[in-house]
Scaffold this motif. Structure first.
Motif, PDB file in Angstrom:
ATOM      1  N   VAL A   7       0.843  -1.202   0.000  1.00 48.87           N
ATOM      2  CA  VAL A   7       0.000   0.000   0.000  1.00 48.87           C
ATOM      3  C   VAL A   7       0.879   1.253   0.000  1.00 48.87           C
ATOM      4  O   VAL A   7       0.631   2.213  -0.733  1.00 48.87           O
ATOM      5  N   GLN A   8       1.941   1.215   0.832  1.00 46.90           N
ATOM      6  CA  GLN A   8       2.835   2.380   0.897  1.00 46.90           C
ATOM      7  C   GLN A   8       3.509   2.649  -0.446  1.00 46.90           C
ATOM      8  O   GLN A   8       3.601   3.793  -0.897  1.00 46.90           O
ATOM      9  N   GLY A  13       3.052   5.863  -5.925  1.00 48.47           N
ATOM     10  CA  GLY A  13       2.898   5.816  -7.379  1.00 48.47           C
ATOM     11  C   GLY A  13       3.397   4.543  -8.023  1.00 48.47           C
ATOM     12  O   GLY A  13       3.510   4.478  -9.249  1.00 48.47           O
ATOM     13  N   ASP A  14       3.684   3.522  -7.209  1.00 40.42           N
ATOM     14  CA  ASP A  14       4.173   2.264  -7.760  1.00 40.42           C
ATOM     15  C   ASP A  14       2.979   1.445  -8.262  1.00 40.42           C
ATOM     16  O   ASP A  14       2.260   0.805  -7.478  1.00 40.42           O
ATOM     17  N   ILE A  15       2.775   1.460  -9.557  1.00 44.97           N
ATOM     18  CA  ILE A  15       1.621   0.770 -10.157  1.00 44.97           C
ATOM     19  C   ILE A  15       1.762  -0.746 -10.048  1.00 44.97           C
ATOM     20  O   ILE A  15       0.757  -1.461  -9.911  1.00 44.97           O
ATOM     21  N   VAL A  16       2.989  -1.227 -10.048  1.00 50.54           N
ATOM     22  CA  VAL A  16       3.197  -2.681  -9.941  1.00 50.54           C
ATOM     23  C   VAL A  16       2.736  -3.169  -8.568  1.00 50.54           C
ATOM     24  O   VAL A  16       2.042  -4.190  -8.447  1.00 50.54           O
ATOM     25  N   ALA A  17       3.098  -2.408  -7.541  1.00 50.74           N
ATOM     26  CA  ALA A  17       2.664  -2.754  -6.182  1.00 50.74           C
ATOM     27  C   ALA A  17       1.143  -2.700  -6.084  1.00 50.74           C
ATOM     28  O   ALA A  17       0.518  -3.581  -5.480  1.00 50.74           O
ATOM     29  N   PHE A  18       0.558  -1.679  -6.699  1.00 53.04           N
ATOM     30  CA  PHE A  18      -0.900  -1.569  -6.644  1.00 53.04           C
ATOM     31  C   PHE A  18      -1.555  -2.745  -7.367  1.00 53.04           C
ATOM     32  O   PHE A  18      -2.558  -3.298  -6.896  1.00 53.04           O
ATOM     33  N   ASN A  19      -0.991  -3.144  -8.496  1.00 47.57           N
ATOM     34  CA  ASN A  19      -1.577  -4.256  -9.250  1.00 47.57           C
ATOM     35  C   ASN A  19      -1.498  -5.570  -8.481  1.00 47.57           C
ATOM     36  O   ASN A  19      -2.333  -6.453  -8.667  1.00 47.57           O
ATOM     37  N   ARG A  20      -0.516  -5.681  -7.618  1.00 45.43           N
ATOM     38  CA  ARG A  20      -0.463  -6.882  -6.773  1.00 45.43           C
ATOM     39  C   ARG A  20      -1.636  -6.872  -5.780  1.00 45.43           C
ATOM     40  O   ARG A  20      -2.205  -7.913  -5.469  1.00 45.43           O
ATOM     41  N   LEU A  21      -1.981  -5.680  -5.316  1.00 49.18           N
ATOM     42  CA  LEU A  21      -3.165  -5.569  -4.446  1.00 49.18           C
ATOM     43  C   LEU A  21      -4.445  -5.858  -5.243  1.00 49.18           C
ATOM     44  O   LEU A  21      -5.387  -6.461  -4.726  1.00 49.18           O
ATOM     45  N   ALA A  54      -9.673   3.812  -6.552  1.00 50.06           N
ATOM     46  CA  ALA A  54      -8.836   3.500  -5.391  1.00 50.06           C
ATOM     47  C   ALA A  54      -7.401   3.953  -5.626  1.00 50.06           C
ATOM     48  O   ALA A  54      -6.770   4.541  -4.744  1.00 50.06           O
ATOM     49  N   TYR A  55      -6.890   3.704  -6.817  1.00 53.78           N
ATOM     50  CA  TYR A  55      -5.511   4.092  -7.114  1.00 53.78           C
ATOM     51  C   TYR A  55      -5.346   5.612  -7.094  1.00 53.78           C
ATOM     52  O   TYR A  55      -4.371   6.141  -6.566  1.00 53.78           O
ATOM     53  N   GLN A  56      -6.333   6.286  -7.644  1.00 55.64           N
ATOM     54  CA  GLN A  56      -6.241   7.750  -7.702  1.00 55.64           C
ATOM     55  C   GLN A  56      -6.459   8.399  -6.333  1.00 55.64           C
ATOM     56  O   GLN A  56      -6.001   9.508  -6.094  1.00 55.64           O
ATOM     57  N   SER A  57      -7.192   7.695  -5.468  1.00 49.74           N
ATOM     58  CA  SER A  57      -7.490   8.275  -4.142  1.00 49.74           C
ATOM     59  C   SER A  57      -6.644   7.653  -3.039  1.00 49.74           C
ATOM     60  O   SER A  57      -6.937   7.843  -1.859  1.00 49.74           O
ATOM     61  N   LEU A  58      -5.640   6.926  -3.434  1.00 48.88           N
ATOM     62  CA  LEU A  58      -4.867   6.164  -2.444  1.00 48.88           C
ATOM     63  C   LEU A  58      -4.200   7.067  -1.402  1.00 48.88           C
ATOM     64  O   LEU A  58      -3.940   6.643  -0.276  1.00 48.88           O
TER      65      LEU A  58
END
Lengths: 199, 292
Positions: A7-8, A13-21, A54-58
């Motif tokens: 999440v951190q 801005g790490d899209i790869v980390a977000f995609n894992r979520l 969610a990504y934009q409001s993270l």
């Protein structure tokens, strides 16, 4: 890598980390959207919008349960979509049966064709009764009875009081019971019938 | 918040079902739970209803989960960086700016309030200062009268004549030289009176110095009499110029007060408008953040 660090990283801005979520939670989000919206195509759109939002409001995520936060985003998107459509898909049970060839995945290894058919019929009956509920009651029922959230979590996600959650769940269950008794009398196999009151 | 209203509108059956659902979900307080279990022991219908609800809950929980039709992973090419949300970035700035403008607004209001009070007190000041100035001008003359000599009178007169210098000097270079030498006996004051008046250019007869001293002494007492007496003397331009100078100083003070209050008004209005604008922006930003 644990969820917190993912999440951190995603917040930075790490899209790869977000995609894992996304991979971790996409089934849950899609199913919640599907139960609430009652339409797989709309649920697909809602799920995609949920992850984009969610990504934009993270940055606004202040810690706590990421799963609950994500469900809240999904629920808000569902509310928006329900308001936009203001109509529920009026799909008959047969239509649901036809379009849900995917229910084949329900088949358990040791389950015979008859048992499988009964399970499918019960699932379809519940879906149909869920669709008949008012939006507010359907949302708390999906979150509580299908997804297993407790009252406090539901109150936080839907931003209503605990008393309102209790009331909505109880009324929704009463309606579901009546609906399933009605369908069960006609369609469901005896093993899945909810017996009538007082019998 | 308004659960008590909802409770009042509920029927006994709805309350019973609510308690049953809450019991099923383990959401009753210990006291409520004990009470409900007591009811369960006595009421077989309630027990049957509880079993139906339990089965329903199990069936709901056992509902098959659908497979996702596709991956919802975001395309890095499109979402490489989170889209900038100016409202969210500006939120802390807006909050601070709102607080700051509120402070400025309150400060200017308070300043206007106290400034108004002080202006009310200070309004008679020019009159007071003018009479004080006349008295101060007259003081050496009184001293001169007490001393019985006319010599000290020359000092204020000289001071006054210095104010009339620019015009007087133009026509009397000799006078200018005398002033510069700074040795100013009474006799040397005579040319001052003897110099032509700058305003109308009419020649004024020279007045004996003793008369001048007497007339100057008279000017101290009542203002009207002073004016008359001064008008008769050759020193009229000198005295009146002194009074005029003081009169100019008076309006200058009141002008300062008026100017400050006239500046404060627009500042208050501007601060109020800016404060309202920031407040609206801050509330909008907060609403958007909460909706997300």
């Amino acid at each position: 890598m644990n969820e917190e660090s993912l999440v951190q990283q995603a917040q930075q801005g790490d899209i790869v980390a977000f995609n894992r979520l996304v991979v971790q939670y996409q089934e849950m989000v899609f199913n919640v959207a599907y139960r609430i919206m009652g339409d797989p195509a709309i649920a697909e759109d809602v799920a995609q919008e949920t992850f984009i939002t969610a990504y934009q409001s993270l940055r606004t995520f202040r810690g706590g349960s990421f799963k609950s936060w994500l469900i809240r985003v999904a629920t808000n998107r569902c509310y928006d979509e329900l308001r936009r459509h203001k109509r529920r898909p009026q799909t008959s049970l047969d239509e649901i049966m036809d379009e849900n060839e995917s229910f084949a995945f329900l088949r358990s290894p040791g389950e015979g064709p008859e048992a499988h058919q009964q399970r499918v019929e019960l699932a379809l009956a519940i879906e149909r009764c869920l669709k008949a509920l008012p939006d507010d009651q359907r949302i708390v029922t999906v979150l509580g009875d299908v997804e297993g959230y407790d009252y406090q979590e539901i109150a936080t996600i839907t931003r209503v009081s605990l008393g309102t959650v209790k009331s909505r769940i109880s009324r929704a269950r009463a309606k579901l019971r009546d609906c399933l008794q009605h369908i069960g009398g006609e369609l469901l196999p005896s093993a899945y019938r909810l017996e009538s009151r007082g019998t | 918040m308004f659960d008590f209203l909802r409770d009042r509108g509920s029927t006994a059956e709805e309350k019973r079902l609510e308690a049953l659902s809450a019991y099923l979900d383990n959401a009753l307080t210990p006291a409520e739970r004990t009470r409900f279990e007591g009811q369960l022991e006595r009421d077989s219908d309630l027990r049957a209803e509880l079993e139906r609800m339990r089965l329903l809950k199990l069936q709901m929980r056992a509902m098959p989960r659908r497979r996702v039709p596709r991956s919802f992973a975001l395309d890095p090419a499109l979402y490489g960086r989170p889209k900038a949300q100016p409202m969210m970035q500006l939120y802390p700035v807006l909050r601070g700016a709102t607080a700051l403008t509120a402070l400025v607004f309150v400060f200017t209001l308070a300043l206007g309030l106290f400034g108004g009070q002080s202006a009310g007190v200070g309004s008679p000041a020019p009159a007071i200062s003018m009479s004080q100035a006349v008295e101060e001008e007259a003081a050496p003359a009184e001293m001169a009268e007490a001393a019985g000599g006319a010599a000290p009178m020359a000092a204020p007169e000289t001071a006054s004549s210095e104010r009339a210098q620019p015009t007087a000097m133009a026509e009397s270079p000799q006078f200018a030289q005398e002033v510069l030498t700074d040795t100013l006996p009474i006799e040397s004051a005579a040319p001052v009176e003897g110099t032509p008046l700058p305003d109308n250019g009419a020649a004024v007869a020279a007045v004996p110095e003793t008369d001048l001293a007497q007339e100057a002494t008279v000017t101290i007492e009542p203002t009207a009499a002073k004016d008359e007496a001064v008008a008769e003397t050759a020193a009229e331009p000198v005295v009146s110029s002194a009074v005029e100078t003081e009169e100019e100083a008076g309006p200058a003070i009141s002008n300062t007060t008026t100017t400050s209050s006239s500046i404060l008004g627009p500042i208050q209005i501007a601060a109020g408008i800016v404060f309202i604008l920031f407040l609206i922006l801050w509330l909008v930003a907060r609403r958007r953040i909460r909706n997300n």
